[in-house]
Design a protein around this motif. Structure first.
Motif: not given
Lengths: 344, 339
Positions: A161-164, A213-214, A250-251, B160-166
């Protein structure tokens, strides 16, 4: 043969000492900045330590921290020396210390340059460490009940999620691993039994990826299961669908992030290196020009300053020989006089 | 006859005055730094409000951050001026040019303190406005989640997705808000499918409602892969009971999450402003001693207010009355209110 001789009248000496004092304090601050840059890099590497197989890359931030601390000490002494340099009474007390001081300073300055080179050169090592670490992370994703691996799922999810990013090379890595634990599979169901029988290892493989992964930028709600099956979803073609899940591995994402960080830090440390080298060169000129004054009644005469008394090779030999002698002598039995190598 | 006594008189000799001036100078520069801090906090708050403005329907009030920016700049200016005056106060030559401005400077500082107090009060009170704006804004965000093809709302889904994740939250009050809206666009629904037709016909407005939530509600800390569809149907998933399942999706609502974030920010800014007020109020009494250095070496008197508290305020009100009367007819004799 003296290397780089320069004439120093009294005024020039005074100006050199004053400029050097200011320069050495700037270099001390830069040393502190180098130390903190090393700390930042180490913290960032430790945050993702679970997806790295080995900690070889930590040599870069460790070296930066050592060099930063050493630079503080070197520049502190440099400022003290140049403060005393113009005072004929106080300068002689530094006489004995200067040779080892220069040796140590040169060593740490070269080490700084090495750290910069390493930060660019260790990309391959970082990449292979991440390859193994991520492969294990994906394999142990489902083992949330195994001690020591409970948090792999959370780490991988947060990483993606952090690194997309998704998977190791790309999202297909998830197709080759069973990432749903047996605890949550209904073994009485026909579908589950079919899937398990369909491969040699008896693993529950599916063409689906975890929710992490979404891609939130997708205009449609996330499709994570039956990714390769176009008919399972309305108006869906997995060959042309780009925004649904993250396509980058991710790598690649992590290497890109860390190399960017290390390149930026390397550029900063390179400028600190140049500053430090100029401090040492100026100090050497100041020292040699002041030594010529010693013993003279008139302190305002013009003197000559130089960088090295002998050519470069001989100077290096002169410094290395005591060290070599020390190491060689401890191995041999010492009888008579050792053949002292002559240094002209 | 009532002798006009100064309020809180203190005796000062030269040494004490020098020490006072030095201490004051330090405090003035400390106040400048605090002013810079308030300014940057105002900018930070403004940026945060703009980042989340979509969640608040672009309706949020920027009064507090704008006021903070103004107050920060004023604090810097006033305290820098005060520091300069302080620096010059021990030199009678330099001080003479500042002397006429001192009275108005002190009045300005009093007004500034009042403004600071107002800002602090607003910081604490505007939280209610933020809460209400969030409630309304989030409700609309959830409603427009599916409209990724409507200009002006294309990015609502992503925001909204980013807010819910964050912020680790789901829905407005809680995740059940997603059950009441159609959050899947009709573009991606196969209207020829029986299941879809049943769902759409099952409610009055013809909305495709389901007991599912978007993927951004999923909690990565859950030991099992995320269950986002058929949340209330225990038999749809193996070994699942929706009443006792806690870690699967975020149970907190986004309104509560966002509100606690903004309220903690506003509370800390309010505390900082209160501390600044206390710092500023401490400065002014000391300043009046600098007003009389004609004979530098001798002892002088310092005071908080030249006359008693009542008289000073009386004088202030009468001056304001005069100003008010000047706005009215300015012919003939001025009705001068004398003290």
């Amino acid at each position: 043969m003296v290397v780089m001789k320069m004439k120093f009248p009294f005024q020039k000496r005074v100006k050199l000492a004053q400029g050097l004092w200011l320069l050495s304090w700037c270099a001390a601050i830069s040393g502190a900045i180098t130390f903190s840059l090393g700390c930042i890099l180490k913290t960032e590497l430790r945050r993702r330590a679970e997806v790295m197989d080995n900690s070889d890359i930590h040599v870069v931030p460790n070296t930066l921290m050592i060099v930063g601390l050493a630079s503080l000490g070197i520049n502190y002494f440099a400022s003290k020396i140049c403060q005393d340099a113009l005072d004929a009474g106080r300068f002689p007390r530094w006489k004995n210390m200067l040779k080892p001081y220069f040796a140590v300073s040169c060593f740490f300055t070269v080490l700084m340059l090495l750290a910069v080179i390493m930060s660019f050169a260790m990309k391959g090592s970082l990449e292979s460490s991440l390859k193994v670490g991520l492969r294990n992370g994906i394999r142990f994703y489902k083992d949330t009940d195994t001690p020591g691996r409970c948090f792999q799922k959370q780490n991988i999810d947060r990483l993606q999620m952090d690194f997309h990013c998704c998977g190791n090379n790309d999202f297909r890595d998830w197709f080759e691993v069973q990432w749903i634990s047996n605890r949550y599979l209904d073994f009485s169901s026909k579908e589950v039994k079919d899937r398990i029988k369909s491969n040699v290892d008896g693993r529950y493989l599916l063409d689906g990826v975890p929710f992490s992964c979404c891609n939130p930028s997708s205009p449609r709600p996330c499709i994570q299961f039956q990714l390769t099956n176009n008919s399972a979803h309305y108006n869906y073609d997995y060959q042309t669908e780009e925004l649904n899940i993250y396509l980058r591995g991710c790598r690649e994402a992590l290497v890109h992030y860390y190399m960017g960080l290390m390149n930026a830090i390397g550029a900063g440390v390179l400028s600190v290196f140049l500053l430090q080298a100029s401090v040492l060169v100026s100090l050497r000129f100041l020292q040699t020009s002041m030594e010529a004054v010693a013993g003279n009644e008139n302190t305002e005469i013009e003197t000559e300053g130089y960088l090295l008394e002998k050519p470069l090779k001989e100077t290096i030999m002169e410094y290395i020989e005591p060290v070599m002698k020390f190491f060689l002598l401890t191995n041999q039995v010492e009888e008579g006089t050792p053949g002292a190598p002559a240094s002209t | 006859m009532i002798v006009k006594m100064p309020f809180m008189p203190v005796k000062f000799n030269l040494q004490k005055r020098v020490k006072l001036a030095q201490g004051l100078w330090m405090i003035y520069w400390l106040s400048v730094i605090v002013g810079i801090l308030i300014f940057s906090l105002g900018i930070f708050f403004k940026i945060e409000l703009r980042k989340r403005s979509e969640m608040m329907d672009s309706n949020e009030s920027h009064l507090v951050p704008n006021l903070l920016i103004l107050v920060g700049l004023m604090a810097c200016g006033l305290n820098a001026f005060g520091g300069k005056v302080c620096h010059d106060s021990l030199d009678p030559m330099k001080f003479a040019k500042w002397k006429p401005m001192l009275r108005s400077y002190l009045l300005l500082c009093c007004g500034f303190n009042g403004l600071l107090l107002l800002t602090a009060v607003l910081c604490f009170l505007m939280q209610f406005a933020v809460y209400l704006t969030l409630a309304e804004g989030l409700k609309n965000s959830i409603k427009f989640y599916k409209d990724t093809d409507t200009p002006g709302r294309c990015f609502m889904k992503r925001t909204l997705d980013m807010t819910q994740i964050e912020f680790r939250c789901c829905g407005n009050n809680n995740f059940r808000d997603w059950f009441e809206v159609q959050w899947i666009s009709n573009r991606y629904l196969d209207m020829s499918n029986d299941l879809v037709k049943d769902r759409v016909l099952s409610n009055v407005e013809g909305k495709y409602l389901m007991d599912s939530v978007p993927f951004s509600c999923c909690n990565p800390g859950s030991p099992r892969p995320c269950i986002q569809h058929h949340l209330t149907n225990n038999s749809a998933h193996y070994d699942y009971d929706h009443r006792i399942e806690e870690l699967n999706i975020w149970t907190r609502g986004c309104r509560e999450a966002l509100f606690s974030y903004f309220s903690s920010m506003m509370n800390s800014i309010g505390m900082l402003i209160l501390a600044t007020i206390i710092l500023e109020v401490r400065l002014h009494p000391q300043h009046t001693t600098m007003e009389d250095p004609e004979n530098p070496e001798c002892e002088s008197d310092g005071w908080l207010l030249e006359k008693g508290v009542k008289e000073t305020f009386g004088e202030l009100f009468s001056k304001m009355k005069i100003l008010g009367k000047k706005n009215q007819v300015d012919e003939g004799g001025d009705a001068e209110a004398t003290t």
